[in-house]
Design a protein around this motif. Structure first.
Motif, PDB file in Angstrom:
ATOM      1  N   ASP A  31       0.714  -1.350   0.146  1.00  0.00           N
ATOM      2  CA  ASP A  31      -0.046   0.103  -0.052  1.00  0.00           C
ATOM      3  C   ASP A  31       0.825   1.460   0.147  1.00  0.00           C
ATOM      4  O   ASP A  31       0.605   2.292   0.608  1.00  0.00           O
ATOM      5  CB  ASP A  31      -0.964  -0.089   1.361  1.00  0.00           C
ATOM      6  N   ASN A  32       1.864   1.310  -0.921  1.00  0.00           N
ATOM      7  CA  ASN A  32       2.641   2.351  -0.858  1.00  0.00           C
ATOM      8  C   ASN A  32       3.553   2.633   0.064  1.00  0.00           C
ATOM      9  O   ASN A  32       4.251   3.869   0.384  1.00  0.00           O
ATOM     10  CB  ASN A  32       1.915   3.589  -1.457  1.00  0.00           C
ATOM     11  N   LYS A  33       3.702   1.750   1.128  1.00  0.00           N
ATOM     12  CA  LYS A  33       4.751   1.956   2.343  1.00  0.00           C
ATOM     13  C   LYS A  33       5.405   0.903   2.458  1.00  0.00           C
ATOM     14  O   LYS A  33       5.201  -0.302   2.422  1.00  0.00           O
ATOM     15  CB  LYS A  33       3.693   2.222   3.674  1.00  0.00           C
ATOM     16  N   ALA A  34       6.757   1.010   2.820  1.00  0.00           N
ATOM     17  CA  ALA A  34       7.690   0.135   3.172  1.00  0.00           C
ATOM     18  C   ALA A  34       7.261  -0.646   4.317  1.00  0.00           C
ATOM     19  O   ALA A  34       6.806  -0.278   5.513  1.00  0.00           O
ATOM     20  CB  ALA A  34       9.133   0.652   3.302  1.00  0.00           C
ATOM     21  N   GLN A  35       7.602  -1.979   4.020  1.00  0.00           N
ATOM     22  CA  GLN A  35       7.313  -2.913   5.414  1.00  0.00           C
ATOM     23  C   GLN A  35       8.454  -3.937   5.696  1.00  0.00           C
ATOM     24  O   GLN A  35       8.912  -4.460   4.548  1.00  0.00           O
ATOM     25  CB  GLN A  35       5.932  -3.608   4.734  1.00  0.00           C
ATOM     26  N   LEU A  36       8.728  -3.970   7.012  1.00  0.00           N
ATOM     27  CA  LEU A  36      10.052  -4.874   7.126  1.00  0.00           C
ATOM     28  C   LEU A  36       9.467  -6.331   7.621  1.00  0.00           C
ATOM     29  O   LEU A  36       8.596  -6.225   8.364  1.00  0.00           O
ATOM     30  CB  LEU A  36      10.779  -4.207   8.392  1.00  0.00           C
ATOM     31  N   PHE A  37      10.450  -7.264   6.947  1.00  0.00           N
ATOM     32  CA  PHE A  37      10.156  -8.663   7.505  1.00  0.00           C
ATOM     33  C   PHE A  37      11.272  -9.010   8.351  1.00  0.00           C
ATOM     34  O   PHE A  37      12.187  -9.209   8.026  1.00  0.00           O
ATOM     35  CB  PHE A  37       9.921  -9.704   6.549  1.00  0.00           C
ATOM     36  N   LYS A  38      11.270  -8.856   9.704  1.00  0.00           N
ATOM     37  CA  LYS A  38      12.049  -9.025  10.553  1.00  0.00           C
ATOM     38  C   LYS A  38      12.914 -10.207  10.774  1.00  0.00           C
ATOM     39  O   LYS A  38      14.057 -10.295  10.748  1.00  0.00           O
ATOM     40  CB  LYS A  38      11.637  -8.791  12.105  1.00  0.00           C
ATOM     41  N   GLU A  39      12.304 -11.278  10.265  1.00  0.00           N
ATOM     42  CA  GLU A  39      13.009 -12.646  10.597  1.00  0.00           C
ATOM     43  C   GLU A  39      14.074 -12.757   9.369  1.00  0.00           C
ATOM     44  O   GLU A  39      15.006 -13.573   9.663  1.00  0.00           O
ATOM     45  CB  GLU A  39      11.926 -13.794  10.315  1.00  0.00           C
ATOM     46  N   ARG A  40      14.043 -12.013   8.371  1.00  0.00           N
ATOM     47  CA  ARG A  40      15.099 -12.182   7.573  1.00  0.00           C
ATOM     48  C   ARG A  40      16.030 -10.904   7.607  1.00  0.00           C
ATOM     49  O   ARG A  40      17.338 -11.256   7.055  1.00  0.00           O
ATOM     50  CB  ARG A  40      14.354 -11.861   6.142  1.00  0.00           C
ATOM     51  N   CYS A  41      15.871  -9.963   8.360  1.00  0.00           N
ATOM     52  CA  CYS A  41      16.839  -8.762   8.641  1.00  0.00           C
ATOM     53  C   CYS A  41      18.009  -9.165   9.196  1.00  0.00           C
ATOM     54  O   CYS A  41      17.947  -9.940  10.155  1.00  0.00           O
ATOM     55  CB  CYS A  41      16.110  -7.373   9.184  1.00  0.00           C
ATOM     56  N   ILE A  42      19.062  -8.683   8.813  1.00  0.00           N
ATOM     57  CA  ILE A  42      20.424  -9.035   9.347  1.00  0.00           C
ATOM     58  C   ILE A  42      20.875  -7.523   9.848  1.00  0.00           C
ATOM     59  O   ILE A  42      22.128  -7.581  10.349  1.00  0.00           O
ATOM     60  CB  ILE A  42      21.648  -9.419   8.502  1.00  0.00           C
ATOM     61  N   TYR A  43      20.052  -6.796   9.824  1.00  0.00           N
ATOM     62  CA  TYR A  43      20.470  -5.330  10.318  1.00  0.00           C
ATOM     63  C   TYR A  43      21.745  -4.500   9.896  1.00  0.00           C
ATOM     64  O   TYR A  43      22.749  -3.939  10.539  1.00  0.00           O
ATOM     65  CB  TYR A  43      20.581  -5.478  12.095  1.00  0.00           C
ATOM     66  N   CYS A  44      21.836  -4.708   8.766  1.00  0.00           N
ATOM     67  CA  CYS A  44      22.846  -3.886   7.784  1.00  0.00           C
ATOM     68  C   CYS A  44      22.844  -2.426   7.881  1.00  0.00           C
ATOM     69  O   CYS A  44      23.785  -1.808   7.476  1.00  0.00           O
ATOM     70  CB  CYS A  44      23.258  -4.364   6.557  1.00  0.00           C
ATOM     71  N   LEU A 132      35.804 -13.076  10.980  1.00  0.00           N
ATOM     72  CA  LEU A 132      35.792 -12.524  12.204  1.00  0.00           C
ATOM     73  C   LEU A 132      34.343 -11.976  12.724  1.00  0.00           C
ATOM     74  O   LEU A 132      33.554 -11.691  11.870  1.00  0.00           O
ATOM     75  CB  LEU A 132      36.739 -10.940  11.880  1.00  0.00           C
ATOM     76  N   THR A 133      34.378 -11.888  14.062  1.00  0.00           N
ATOM     77  CA  THR A 133      32.921 -11.412  14.465  1.00  0.00           C
ATOM     78  C   THR A 133      32.741 -10.176  14.886  1.00  0.00           C
ATOM     79  O   THR A 133      32.044  -9.983  16.075  1.00  0.00           O
ATOM     80  CB  THR A 133      32.505 -12.629  15.422  1.00  0.00           C
ATOM     81  N   HIS A 134      33.803  -9.190  14.712  1.00  0.00           N
ATOM     82  CA  HIS A 134      33.523  -7.573  15.127  1.00  0.00           C
ATOM     83  C   HIS A 134      32.206  -7.158  14.703  1.00  0.00           C
ATOM     84  O   HIS A 134      31.829  -6.409  15.359  1.00  0.00           O
ATOM     85  CB  HIS A 134      34.623  -7.148  14.628  1.00  0.00           C
ATOM     86  N   CYS A 135      31.781  -7.564  13.443  1.00  0.00           N
ATOM     87  CA  CYS A 135      30.588  -6.912  12.976  1.00  0.00           C
ATOM     88  C   CYS A 135      29.334  -7.969  13.208  1.00  0.00           C
ATOM     89  O   CYS A 135      29.335  -8.974  12.737  1.00  0.00           O
ATOM     90  CB  CYS A 135      30.961  -6.606  11.493  1.00  0.00           C
ATOM     91  N   PRO A 136      28.408  -7.543  14.092  1.00  0.00           N
ATOM     92  CA  PRO A 136      27.162  -8.504  14.207  1.00  0.00           C
ATOM     93  C   PRO A 136      26.251  -8.702  12.908  1.00  0.00           C
ATOM     94  O   PRO A 136      25.752 -10.010  12.796  1.00  0.00           O
ATOM     95  CB  PRO A 136      26.353  -7.732  15.121  1.00  0.00           C
ATOM     96  N   SER A 137      26.571  -7.898  11.975  1.00  0.00           N
ATOM     97  CA  SER A 137      25.646  -8.226  10.587  1.00  0.00           C
ATOM     98  C   SER A 137      26.070  -9.250  10.112  1.00  0.00           C
ATOM     99  O   SER A 137      25.543 -10.348   9.530  1.00  0.00           O
ATOM    100  CB  SER A 137      25.512  -7.018   9.705  1.00  0.00           C
TER     101      SER A 137
END
Lengths: 398, 138
Positions: A31-44, A132-137
């Motif tokens: 409906d013309n608005k962005a929507q986030l699907f959290k389960e896929r997100c890696i927070y980049c 390396l695990t410095h970056c959580p993404s």
């Protein structure tokens, strides 16, 4: 739990920029608005950087909470060095933070420098390609997309977690205050650090998170005090630090989440061999490219270099760090977030349906339907998120 | 129920080499295959793709997924492998300089495929080479 990231519907115009920048296909326009699907997100944080309408809202903590603690410690991110013109500026930032109500301000270069030798020691044990695990993404990307590479992740906490534990103990001893009466706040330069702390706040060594972009706006650049920094650690504000400080040839440095994705894929099929450590950062240029940096990553990198030149070698950190501080809890796989169905046969059926739908689509990935590609649109139709009529370019459609 | 995917592979197209394998990996992940099995399949598809890019006049790769097995068929338009037995030896390579300059052509392609596939068949003539690979889903 309240969402940590939300979209201002009155600001979002449904332009598809964020959706197209998302490496995980975790955003749709509905409906013309962005929507986030959290389960896929890696927070980049690509979506936040790409948004030109400032429609993403990140819920950071309130300074009013500082009064809950007897002693407040602010941890500055390593990327702070990308914002400084010279050493005096660091003193200025500390002064600003103290005006906000912090009692102590520390920075992370000592922790980064300390971890270099721990990591080099660890990767000597076998000939795996470590990540390396410095970056959580990057860690998130592995758990969601490359679960078979979990054993390749270094078993270490990100530096801000280590700092939280170390400094809580240090200041508790120094001021004779019980550890639970000390509030540790992290000033985050990026979305991924912010979210990993907030999501698991009960197990994190950090109590509160603020955004760097909210703070540096009001910096008074007056010099008040010397801040101790360890030269070797400051390199970690930018990509390639590990390779530089360890002078090791078999370290591969990669920045930008899509590049990281490609490199992980190559490691997975063993196309890259003889690499002992992959120094991977989700943001362009490493941490200086963080979501909340508000400075071009290349300018920030240049500033870091300038700053390093002002420092002498071998400044000592001088605070004890225990193995418990840096060894992380085991990371669990999130296998399955990318599958079409838990049932194998059902998934094949859906895949067949997707292919059929695709033959009727223009395959130009125009994104006007609100999905990031024609294939993603076909998937969405099969999942029931969209109907075929949503495609504006469909053959035989209107 | 069978799903199939077809990918065109072009001679000396180093820029896009590996793209088909990436897609194959994506689809296999979507149907929820075991990651270790996916790895074996993608290693093969990558080697096959590179072989077509380096040695052939171009060709195609077909991925077939059904309830019991995954099949990968790679067919090119020639010029064929003169001595298959030799080509199956580890380290034997006829890759041109242009491939070696890019770090390919180590002579491990076919041996690697044989090692990672449950079923490995190869047939070659000057009109083209066909490699058929299969994996059983348990």
């Amino acid at each position: 739990m309240k969402n940590l990231v939300d979209i201002h519907n009155e600001r979002c115009i449904g332009c598809t920029r964020c959706m197209r920048s998302c490496p995980m296909e975790a955003i749709r326009i509905v409906d013309n608005k962005a929507q986030l699907f959290k389960e896929r997100c890696i927070y980049c944080g690509n979506c936040i950087i790409e948004c030109h309408k400032n429609a993403y809202k990140v819920y950071s903590d309130s300074f009013a909470n500082l009064s809950k603690y007897k002693l407040n410690v602010a941890i500055l991110p390593i990327a702070i060095y990308g914002l400084l013109n010279n050493k005096d500026d660091l003193g200025g930032i500390c002064a600003t933070l103290k005006d906000y109500g912090f009692d102590e301000v520390i920075e992370l270069s000592g922790i980064y420098a300390f971890m270099v030798d721990r990591i080099l020691d660890y990767i000597k044990n076998d000939d795996k390609t470590y990540i390396l695990t410095h970056c959580p993404s990057v860690t998130r990307l592995v758990t969601k997309k490359y679960p078979q590479l979990l054993p390749n992740l270094l078993p270490f906490n990100p530096p801000f977690e280590i700092a939280g534990k170390v400094y809580r103990r240090f200041f508790s001893e120094k001021y004779q205050i019980p550890e639970n009466e000390i509030g540790i706040s992290y000033i985050s330069e990026c979305l991924s650090n912010f979210i990993v702390i907030k999501e698991d706040i009960d197990n994190s060594s950090i109590d509160q998170v603020f955004l760097l972009s909210d703070l540096v706006r009001n910096i008074s650049y007056k010099k008040i005090e010397e801040v101790k920094a360890v030269k070797k650690g400051i390199f970690f504000a930018k990509i390639g630090a590990f390779k530089y400080v360890s002078n090791n040839r078999d370290i591969l440095a990669v920045d930008g989440i899509r590049n990281v994705d490609t490199v992980l894929e190559h490691i997975d099929i063993r196309k890259i061999k003889n690499v002992r450590l992959v120094e991977a950062y989700s943001c362009t240029g490493g941490c200086v490219g963080g979501t909340f940096m508000r400075e071009n990553p290349f300018v920030a990198k240049w500033r870091v270099n300038e700053f390093i030149n002002e420092l002498y070698d071998g400044e000592d950190f001088g605070i004890a760090i225990q193995p418990d501080d840096y060894y992380a809890n085991e990371v669990t796989s999130e296998e399955g977030v990318l599958t079409l169905s838990n049932d194998f046969r059902e998934a094949i059926k859906k895949m067949k349906r997707i292919n059929e739908i695709l033959t009727n689509l223009p395959n130009i990935d125009c994104c006007a339907c609100g999905s990031p590609s024609c294939r993603a649109f076909a998937e969405d139709v099969v999942k029931g998120l969209k109907t075929i009529e949503d495609c504006r370019m469909r053959k035989g459609g209107n | 129920m069978t799903v199939s995917f077809e990918f065109a592979v072009y001679h000396e197209d180093y820029h896009n080499a590996g793209v088909a394998s990436s897609e194959i990996k994506k689809y296999l992940t979507q149907i929820g295959l075991d990651p270790q099995l996916i790895r074996r399949i993608v290693i093969c598809s990558y080697e096959a793709e590179m072989n077509v890019v380096i040695h052939s006049y171009g060709g195609k790769m077909v991925l077939l997924i059904d309830d019991n097995e995954i099949r990968l068929e790679i067919a090119d338009k020639g010029p064929g492998i003169p001595n298959i037995e030799l080509a199956m030896q580890e380290g034997y390579s006829t890759a041109p300089l242009s491939a070696r300059e890019r770090g390919f052509g180590a002579g491990m392609g076919l041996p690697n495929m044989k090692k990672n596939a449950d079923v490995f068949e190869i047939a070659s003539s000057p009109q083209g080479t066909v490699v058929k690979l299969a994996w059983v889903i348990i």
